[in-house]
Scaffold this active site. Structure first.
Site, PDB file in Angstrom:
ATOM      1  N   CYS A 135     -30.466   2.169 -28.405  1.00  0.00           N
ATOM      2  CA  CYS A 135     -29.899   3.505 -28.386  1.00  0.00           C
ATOM      3  C   CYS A 135     -29.696   4.025 -26.977  1.00  0.00           C
ATOM      4  CB  CYS A 135     -30.796   4.470 -29.161  1.00  0.00           C
ATOM      5  SG  CYS A 135     -32.460   4.588 -28.502  1.00  0.00           S
ATOM      6  N   GLY A 182     -25.303   2.257 -28.775  1.00  0.00           N
ATOM      7  CA  GLY A 182     -25.621   2.440 -30.181  1.00  0.00           C
ATOM      8  C   GLY A 182     -24.433   2.987 -30.932  1.00  0.00           C
ATOM      9  N   ASN A 189     -35.422   6.168 -26.508  1.00  0.00           N
ATOM     10  CA  ASN A 189     -34.794   4.867 -26.307  1.00  0.00           C
ATOM     11  C   ASN A 189     -35.895   3.869 -25.991  1.00  0.00           C
ATOM     12  OD1 ASN A 189     -32.938   3.365 -23.574  1.00  0.00           O
ATOM     13  ND2 ASN A 189     -33.096   2.674 -25.682  1.00  0.00           N
ATOM     14  N   GLY A 190     -35.967   2.801 -26.763  1.00  0.00           N
ATOM     15  CA  GLY A 190     -36.993   1.784 -26.553  1.00  0.00           C
ATOM     16  C   GLY A 190     -37.616   1.393 -27.868  1.00  0.00           C
ATOM     17  N   TYR A 241     -25.944  -7.257 -19.591  1.00  0.00           N
ATOM     18  CA  TYR A 241     -25.094  -6.945 -20.744  1.00  0.00           C
ATOM     19  C   TYR A 241     -25.143  -5.502 -21.213  1.00  0.00           C
ATOM     20  CZ  TYR A 241     -23.285  -7.179 -25.552  1.00  0.00           C
ATOM     21  OH  TYR A 241     -22.582  -6.964 -26.703  1.00  0.00           O
ATOM     22  N   CYS A 270     -37.246 -12.186 -22.771  1.00  0.00           N
ATOM     23  CA  CYS A 270     -36.338 -12.884 -23.682  1.00  0.00           C
ATOM     24  C   CYS A 270     -35.938 -14.254 -23.146  1.00  0.00           C
ATOM     25  CB  CYS A 270     -35.103 -12.041 -23.961  1.00  0.00           C
ATOM     26  SG  CYS A 270     -34.211 -11.493 -22.493  1.00  0.00           S
TER      27      CYS A 270
END
Length: 487
Positions: A18, A44, A123-124, A264, A464
């Protein structure tokens, strides 16, 4: 039936959860927030909400599914959101009910306390939300949503502090994970980042008397606000009138900003950590060309996220840059019901090959990431069908081998291609002549770390790629997630 459909082939990208935005000290603040959310729409696209406050009307809110432009440009909606103070949120679900979002899950969330009301947008992702939720329910809390963010409101309600900012501090000291929070009371706009600063949050000046908080600087640009600075990791700012107060409610910690924001998530025209996102992505392409050269005729981006890296690759390698794939700009998420026939069309709904350019050429395709790999295979098929002689993939991030638990919608580890295959196996499975990813050191160099990644003390969160989680995902570990073994 949900009024909002996903692309049948759109599940092969990592999606940010978001974006948050808030404004104080301007007439019709909700309109400023709507503009800010429009600039943050890439963070989002599932739903959005705005809460405003006006002394004559109190707190008012509007929450809708779909795009900002389709909901928060309508007079009948915006007229219900008066006042000089407002916050907003755009959402793509991570924690909470996947694929079946209810309107009650759409933020901002609002709570009425003894000292007045407050609204928060987050956000998170909270990595201990399940444990907190169990505890709060056992103590009598009644949850209205499936969102982890609602835990913050309930923790605020149970705080014994005498004002809202202190209750927010109390609540956020109990949570673990990543959070950039924008909140509001009747008179105050509040912004907080978690101690590691995993997610972004910036402060801007609006005219002579207004202030804004935004997930990214592009949100400030759209309302003509002056970028003042980033909110520091572990910092809380409380804005009232023309006064901005700064607090440090958490124990000091080394910053671990999400490096995938550079790759990204963030818009290329935003500034992160004093660096242009576009320039970082361009430099990723330069590093890729140094690390993984190949003889070819054209360098083509997979639009739009691969474009800056493809330009950098082309300039470093000397191989001409070309728009070999054209994106359909009008492919909306509410296009048509995804029947089996439409699913089989795959990415052709969204992307089309420039056949006259591609035929007979050796093509380097530059993309930002490979997640499941399904879209990469479809794009490769399109390029070969157009008559390309060779297809080479160059990826502007290292292999995505671990899920993110800090606010990114990531498949479980078993569904990540890089978690189950070597680079050569991925190349063969996708069916290309070559496949190369930028190294983690190369990514760090592109992001401004000349010496590459310091394994003992990395600057960014890169879990990641590396499996090095700076915050233990306690809820997921309880569910059986196995952390990477110590090397």
């Amino acid at each position: 039936m949900r009024p909002f459909l996903s692309h049948p082939f759109d599940d092969d990208k990592l999606k940010e959860e978001c974006g948050v935005f808030g404004v104080v000290g301007v007439a019709d603040a909700a309109n400023f927030v709507a503009l800010g959310l429009h600039a943050l729409q890439h963070r989002g696209q599932e739903a959005g909400g705005i809460v405003s406050y006006d002394p004559d009307h109190g707190f008012n809110s509007a929450r809708r599914f779909g795009y900002v432009r389709d909901n928060f440009t309508k007079p009948d909606v915006m007229e219900t959101l008066p006042g000089s103070l407002a916050i907003g949120h755009v959402r793509y679900s991570t924690a909470g009910s996947k694929g079946a979002t209810a309107i009650r899950d759409v933020q901002p969330f609002f709570g009425e306390f003894s000292m007045g009301g407050a609204a928060i947008a987050h956000n998170g992702n909270l990595t201990n939300a399940a444990a907190l939720r169990r505890e709060l329910i056992e103590r009598g809390s009644i949850f209205q949503s499936s969102s982890d963010s609602e835990c913050i409101i309930h923790l605020m309600a149970r705080s014994i502090q005498k004002n809202i900012p202190e209750r927010i501090k109390d609540a956020l000291r109990r949570v673990e994970g990543a959070f950039s929070v924008v909140a509001m009371t009747r008179t105050k706009l509040i912004g907080v980042r978690d101690p590691l600063g995993v997610r972004p949050l910036v402060l801007g000046r609006v005219g002579d008397s207004g202030w804004a908080l935004s997930s990214e600087t592009c949100g400030l640009d759209i309302i003509g606000a002056e970028f003042i600075r980033e909110i520091d990791p572990g910092e809380m700012v409380v804005i009232e009138g023309n006064k901005v107060e700064s607090f440090r409610p958490f124990a000091p910690a080394k910053s671990r900003f999400c490096i995938f924001e550079h790759v990204y998530f963030s818009r290329p025209d935003s500034i992160l950590g004093g660096r242009s996102v576009y320039e970082t992505r361009h430099q990723i392409g330069v590093e890729l060309a140094k690390e993984a050269p190949v003889e070819a005729d054209l360098v083509c981006p997979v639009p739009d996220s691969g474009t800056p890296a493809a330009i950098g690759y082309s300039q470093q390698s000397g191989i001409p840059y070309a728009m070999g794939i054209i994106r359909n700009q009008y492919m909306g998420r509410t296009f048509i019901e995804p029947t089996e026939q439409i699913r089989n069309m795959g990415v052709r709904l969204k992307l089309n090959v420039n056949r006259a350019l591609i035929k007979g050429k050796r093509v380097i395709l530059v993309d930002d990431s490979v997640v499941r790999g399904t879209t990469s295979r479809k794009i490769k098929d399109m390029i070969l069908d157009a008559g390309a002689a060779e297809v080479h993939f160059r990826i502007a991030s290292p292999p995505t081998a671990w899920p993110c638990f800090y606010g990114v919608d990531t498949p479980e580890r078993s569904k990540l291609l890089a978690a189950t295959m070597s680079e050569d196996e991925m190349r063969d499975w996708i069916g290309v002549d070559s496949l190369k990813f930028i190294s983690l050191d190369g990514l760090y160099r592109a992001a401004g770390e000349a010496a590459g990644r310091d394994a003992a003390s990395p600057r960014y969160c890169d879990a990641c790629f590396s499996g090095d989680y700076p915050i233990a995902p306690s809820d997921k570990i309880e569910e059986g997630f196995e952390m990477k073994a110590a090397e």
